[in-house]
Design an enzyme around this catalytic site. Structure first.
Site, PDB file in Angstrom:
ATOM      1  N   GLU A  17       0.810  -1.209   0.000  1.00 20.37           N
ATOM      2  CA  GLU A  17       0.000   0.000   0.000  1.00 20.37           C
ATOM      3  C   GLU A  17       0.852   1.270   0.000  1.00 20.37           C
ATOM      4  O   GLU A  17       0.508   2.267  -0.644  1.00 20.37           O
ATOM      5  CB  GLU A  17      -0.933   0.008   1.218  1.00 20.37           C
ATOM      6  CG  GLU A  17      -1.970  -1.096   1.221  1.00 20.37           C
ATOM      7  CD  GLU A  17      -1.535  -2.312   2.025  1.00 20.37           C
ATOM      8  OE1 GLU A  17      -2.386  -2.937   2.670  1.00 20.37           O
ATOM      9  OE2 GLU A  17      -0.324  -2.643   2.005  1.00 20.37           O
ATOM     10  N   LEU A  18       1.967   1.251   0.749  1.00 19.84           N
ATOM     11  CA  LEU A  18       2.810   2.451   0.800  1.00 19.84           C
ATOM     12  C   LEU A  18       3.427   2.747  -0.560  1.00 19.84           C
ATOM     13  O   LEU A  18       3.502   3.914  -0.975  1.00 19.84           O
ATOM     14  CB  LEU A  18       3.904   2.284   1.859  1.00 19.84           C
ATOM     15  CG  LEU A  18       4.861   3.468   2.009  1.00 19.84           C
ATOM     16  CD1 LEU A  18       4.105   4.725   2.402  1.00 19.84           C
ATOM     17  CD2 LEU A  18       5.951   3.162   3.036  1.00 19.84           C
ATOM     18  N   LYS A 116      24.020   0.925   0.520  1.00 20.70           N
ATOM     19  CA  LYS A 116      23.408  -0.189   1.232  1.00 20.70           C
ATOM     20  C   LYS A 116      23.498  -0.011   2.747  1.00 20.70           C
ATOM     21  O   LYS A 116      24.513   0.433   3.283  1.00 20.70           O
ATOM     22  CB  LYS A 116      24.068  -1.508   0.823  1.00 20.70           C
ATOM     23  CG  LYS A 116      23.918  -1.846  -0.654  1.00 20.70           C
ATOM     24  CD  LYS A 116      22.486  -2.127  -1.047  1.00 20.70           C
ATOM     25  CE  LYS A 116      22.347  -2.428  -2.517  1.00 20.70           C
ATOM     26  NZ  LYS A 116      22.894  -3.729  -2.897  1.00 20.70           N
ATOM     27  N   ILE A 435      22.671  -0.799 -18.923  1.00 17.40           N
ATOM     28  CA  ILE A 435      22.961  -1.876 -17.977  1.00 17.40           C
ATOM     29  C   ILE A 435      22.142  -3.125 -18.267  1.00 17.40           C
ATOM     30  O   ILE A 435      22.531  -4.222 -17.894  1.00 17.40           O
ATOM     31  CB  ILE A 435      22.740  -1.389 -16.534  1.00 17.40           C
ATOM     32  CG1 ILE A 435      23.627  -0.161 -16.260  1.00 17.40           C
ATOM     33  CG2 ILE A 435      23.045  -2.470 -15.527  1.00 17.40           C
ATOM     34  CD1 ILE A 435      25.096  -0.368 -16.575  1.00 17.40           C
ATOM     35  N   GLU A 669      27.942   2.368 -10.241  1.00 18.29           N
ATOM     36  CA  GLU A 669      27.281   3.646  -9.958  1.00 18.29           C
ATOM     37  C   GLU A 669      28.313   4.704  -9.599  1.00 18.29           C
ATOM     38  O   GLU A 669      29.216   4.460  -8.812  1.00 18.29           O
ATOM     39  CB  GLU A 669      26.312   3.486  -8.782  1.00 18.29           C
ATOM     40  CG  GLU A 669      25.621   4.777  -8.378  1.00 18.29           C
ATOM     41  CD  GLU A 669      26.429   5.683  -7.457  1.00 18.29           C
ATOM     42  OE1 GLU A 669      26.281   6.909  -7.565  1.00 18.29           O
ATOM     43  OE2 GLU A 669      27.217   5.160  -6.651  1.00 18.29           O
ATOM     44  N   HIS A 698      17.693   6.302 -10.437  1.00 22.43           N
ATOM     45  CA  HIS A 698      16.778   6.291  -9.295  1.00 22.43           C
ATOM     46  C   HIS A 698      16.160   7.668  -9.057  1.00 22.43           C
ATOM     47  O   HIS A 698      15.436   7.851  -8.077  1.00 22.43           O
ATOM     48  CB  HIS A 698      17.506   5.814  -8.041  1.00 22.43           C
ATOM     49  CG  HIS A 698      17.941   4.383  -8.148  1.00 22.43           C
ATOM     50  ND1 HIS A 698      17.066   3.366  -8.367  1.00 22.43           N
ATOM     51  CD2 HIS A 698      19.164   3.809  -8.074  1.00 22.43           C
ATOM     52  CE1 HIS A 698      17.728   2.215  -8.424  1.00 22.43           C
ATOM     53  NE2 HIS A 698      18.991   2.460  -8.259  1.00 22.43           N
TER      54      HIS A 698
END
Length: 758
Positions: A17-18, A116, A435, A669, A698
């Site tokens: 839902e988020l 990360k 990529i 990246e 992103h």
């Protein structure tokens, strides 16, 4: 009585839902008020799911990232977030993703660097420090959630990120010393704790997972100084550590002036006795006795066997909890109605883990007989898994035993291979590529769902995917890219797609886990020995190559990433499972080469992610991880070019291991970090080709030709231009075609400018 609590609950919702609420808001289809209302509804449901606990976490819920939340609580917000005005929520999303709803696509707001969270697949937004950094307390977010919890009758335990870990996770942007900011930071933390006390809070969970890493003397002293300064401020503090043993930091953690310590007993069970001996008589010890990062049922009998003596010793000083936040597991196994019943009986998701916690507490407080029926059912499931014929395949064990060192070696060194590859591929300088994935459109997703429901037969599905491949090839040729990809239209996920075609994997329907923001992944369940029964990608790549004269990359996911992005079996060493995966991928690589594919990319996006938190264990992990990649990659001729890709992570301190992989080309990246990852090349001559990502996929922002040129020129100052490729940071599946095409057009134009200037 044994106290039960939780360190954090999955925030995306059982049905994601988020995710959908965020994306509606970003698209302008929902208001900020509607987003907040949906978030409040989720929090209420999650607290209800934790109602049997003595304490439930508050503040663990985030609209994007808990580290970014802490930055805003501390008033530590990059100035660029304010550049277009707007609300605090606008500023929040500018840091998170480079843009708030309503912002123009100007590319002028640089999203915060993302990497990360320790050794997980969760990504956090890196705090940015410099010598002029200041802090100012903002309790608004935490206050709103605390009020909601109190109104619902929740016995709240607010969760905050500790000052040591907050500084440790951040980066200095001007070379200044992060620890110099500690005194100013502690003033804000003291104010935060005092405010929580004024709100009637009894306990605060202060997360310090940095204590599970190798800290030097300065950071260890900073930890002591920090908690000495916070002593006497606020409610009782529960210092929470997780993800591994504390090692030499255990006496430090036990000696801090806090009311309690949480220890990850799944990964540091051997430290429990020492912690009991080191803690003061009045301090509580919270033990993480249920695995918060994997989905296998807890062996309740085995856990009680070691936990009962601890309970007799500590009595009411014992708290129990999951090992870490349940952010890293799916929400509810009850939604998985299509899993094989046998495999389903081996599993526990977040809701079931909390039930395991309740059973353990009941057995400790009232005796095993109180929950005898549940314990017998648990024991039967654990025994069935151990004895299942699904798990072990003798032929796989024989294949792994037959691995030789020669299987991990190319026939010739890179320089010689490069000569042969150049003759075959005939690429220009600064070759351009992507990529692998291109946008997963609504048409693609609908075709996949219709095929799963039986509404679209195999021939119809193949035709739909081939149409998408044709579109992808046509667009790339029009852009002028040098090395093409087929776009991965047929792939639901870079791990799940391959797992579906390998023996030893099972799949959930709703086992979603947050990776970052609204991005969710559904890790496959790696329960048994792995074997590839048939080719997995050859048909699709062969078809794509038939549409163009340009080189077409074969796209595979590497064994280490297959391992780290799955819920992995815990009945054998991870290295053994990784070697099984390596043999399966090796077979696919060789089939691609036999099909005429001359460039094969084997993504190892998660190589760094599996790196142990303690440095003394790095060599062991990197040894078998690099070996597994080489087994997968090195059964080909010199003229076949092997690529690999690594996602948002830190690589500077393992650059030698990356070089040891001996891939012909690596793409990584660099755009969000401003090429910071290339600092490693100041002191290390990377021998092979490298593509520093220049398009932050992103973020919805479109990089300009000038921005890409600036990044590539910075790269060329560190790396010989003859080694450089030009590419995005990562795959493009989450972006829209109208975003991707102008960004790639600018990337190709930048490469042409670089060639002309050479």
């Amino acid at each position: 009585m044994t106290t039960t609590h939780n360190l954090g609950f999955p925030r995306i919702g059982a049905w994601r839902e988020l995710k959908f609420a965020l994306e509606r808001y970003w698209q302008g289809a929902a208001t900020a008020g509607e987003l907040e209302a949906q978030a409040a509804g989720l929090r209420a449901r999650h607290w209800a799911a934790q109602s049997a606990l003595d304490f439930a976490p508050v503040g663990d819920f985030s609209l994007y990232d808990q580290v970014l939340d802490m930055s805003f609580t501390l008033g530590h917000v990059p100035a660029r977030a304010h550049s277009h005005g707007g609300s605090p929520l606008d500023q929040y999303f500018r840091v998170a993703r480079g843009r708030a709803p309503g912002d123009a696509d100007c590319g002028c707001v640089h999203a915060g660097e993302m990497t990360k969270w320790f050794d997980t697949n969760y990504h956090y937004i890196v705090p940015e420090f410099d010598a002029a950094t200041t802090f100012a307390l903002d309790t608004s977010r935490l206050q709103a959630q605390l009020r909601e919890a109190q109104d619902l009758g929740v016995r709240a335990k607010p969760v905050i990120l500790g000052p040591l870990t907050y500084l440790w996770l951040g980066k200095s942007k001007d070379g200044s010393e992060r620890l110099a900011l500690l005194p100013a930071l502690l003033k804000v933390y003291a104010g935060l704790l005092d405010w929580l006390a004024s709100e009637g809070v009894e306990w605060v969970q202060v997360d310090e997972p940095a204590l599970a890493t190798s800290l030097d003397a300065r950071w260890r002293q900073a930890c002591q100084d920090a908690y000495a300064a916070l002593q006497g401020h606020g409610p009782k503090l529960l210092l929470a550590t997780y993800f591994g043993p504390l090692g030499e930091n255990l006496p430090l953690a036990c000696g801090l002036p806090v009311a309690g310590l949480h220890l990850d007993a799944i990964n540091a069970g051997h430290e429990v006795a020492s912690a009991i001996a080191l803690l003061a008589p009045q301090q509580i010890l919270s033990l993480g006795v249920v695995d918060g990062r994997n989905i296998w049922k807890t062996d309740l009998h085995a856990t009680l066997a070691w936990l009962e003596p601890v309970q007799r010793q500590l009595q009411e000083r014992l708290w129990i909890a999951p090992s870490c936040s349940l952010l890293h597991v799916p929400v509810d196994l009850e939604l998985e109605t299509d899993l094989a019943p046998e495999i389903r009986s081996w599993l526990a998701f977040a809701v079931q883990k909390l039930e395991e916690l309740r059973l353990l507490a009941s057995a400790l407080d009232h005796g095993r007989v109180k929950v005898q029926e549940a314990l017998l059912a648990n024991a039967a499931a654990v025994d069935r898994r151990r004895a299942s014929k699904r798990v072990h395949q003798p032929e796989v064990a024989r294949a792994v035993a037959a691995i030789t060192p020669e299987m991990g070696q190319r026939s010739s060194p890179h320089a010689q291979r490069l000569t042969e590859q150049a003759a075959v591929l005939n690429l220009p300088s600064y070759p351009t590529t992507t990529i692998g994935s291109f946008p997963q459109t609504l048409d693609i997703r609908q075709a996949r769902q219709r095929h799963k429901r039986g509404e679209l037969d195999a021939a119809g599905y193949r035709a739909a995917m081939q149409a998408e491949i044709r579109r992808c090839v046509r667009e790339q040729e029009a852009l002028g890219l040098d090395v093409l990809v087929h776009g991965e239209a047929e792939r639901n996920d870079m791990v799940e797609y391959f797992g579906e075609q390998l023996e030893g994997y099972a799949f959930s329907a709703n086992g979603w886990v947050q990776s970052y923001g609204s991005r969710c992944v559904k890790p496959p369940i790696l329960y048994g020995d792995v074997r590839r029964p048939r080719p997995m990608t050859v048909e699709w790549i062969r078809y794509a190559q038939s549409l163009t004269d340009k080189p077409m990359k074969g796209m595979l996911t590497g064994p280490v990433t297959m391992l780290n992005w799955s819920f992995v079996r815990d009945d054998q060493p991870r290295a053994a499972t990784c070697r099984q995966l390596a043999l399966a991928i090796r077979d696919e690589v060789q089939d691609l080469e036999r099909a005429g594919v001359r460039i094969i990319q084997i993504d190892e996006a998660a190589l760094r992610e599996g790196l142990p938190l303690r440095r003394e264990r790095w060599d062991e992990y990197l040894g078998w991880a690099v070996e597994s990649f080489r087994i997968a990659a090195n059964g080909v001729h010199d003229a076949t070019q092997i690529h690999t890709h690594m996602c948002y992570s830190e690589f500077n301190d393992i650059i030698e291991a990356i070089a040891a992989m001996d891939a012909d080309v690596i793409t990584i990246e660099t755009s969000r970090s401003g090429l910071e990852l290339l600092d490693a090349f100041d002191g290390f001559r990377y021998p092979n080709g490298i593509g520093p990502g220049v398009y932050d996929i992103h973020s919805p922002n479109t990089p300009s030709r000038e921005q890409i040129l600036a990044l590539m020129r910075k790269a060329a100052a560190r790396i010989p231009p003859a080694q450089l490729w030009v590419n995005p940071d990562c795959g493009l599946k989450t972006r829209r075609w109208e975003e991707v095409l102008p960004a790639l057009e600018n990337m190709v134009a930048a490469a042409r400018t670089l060639r002309e200037a050479a």
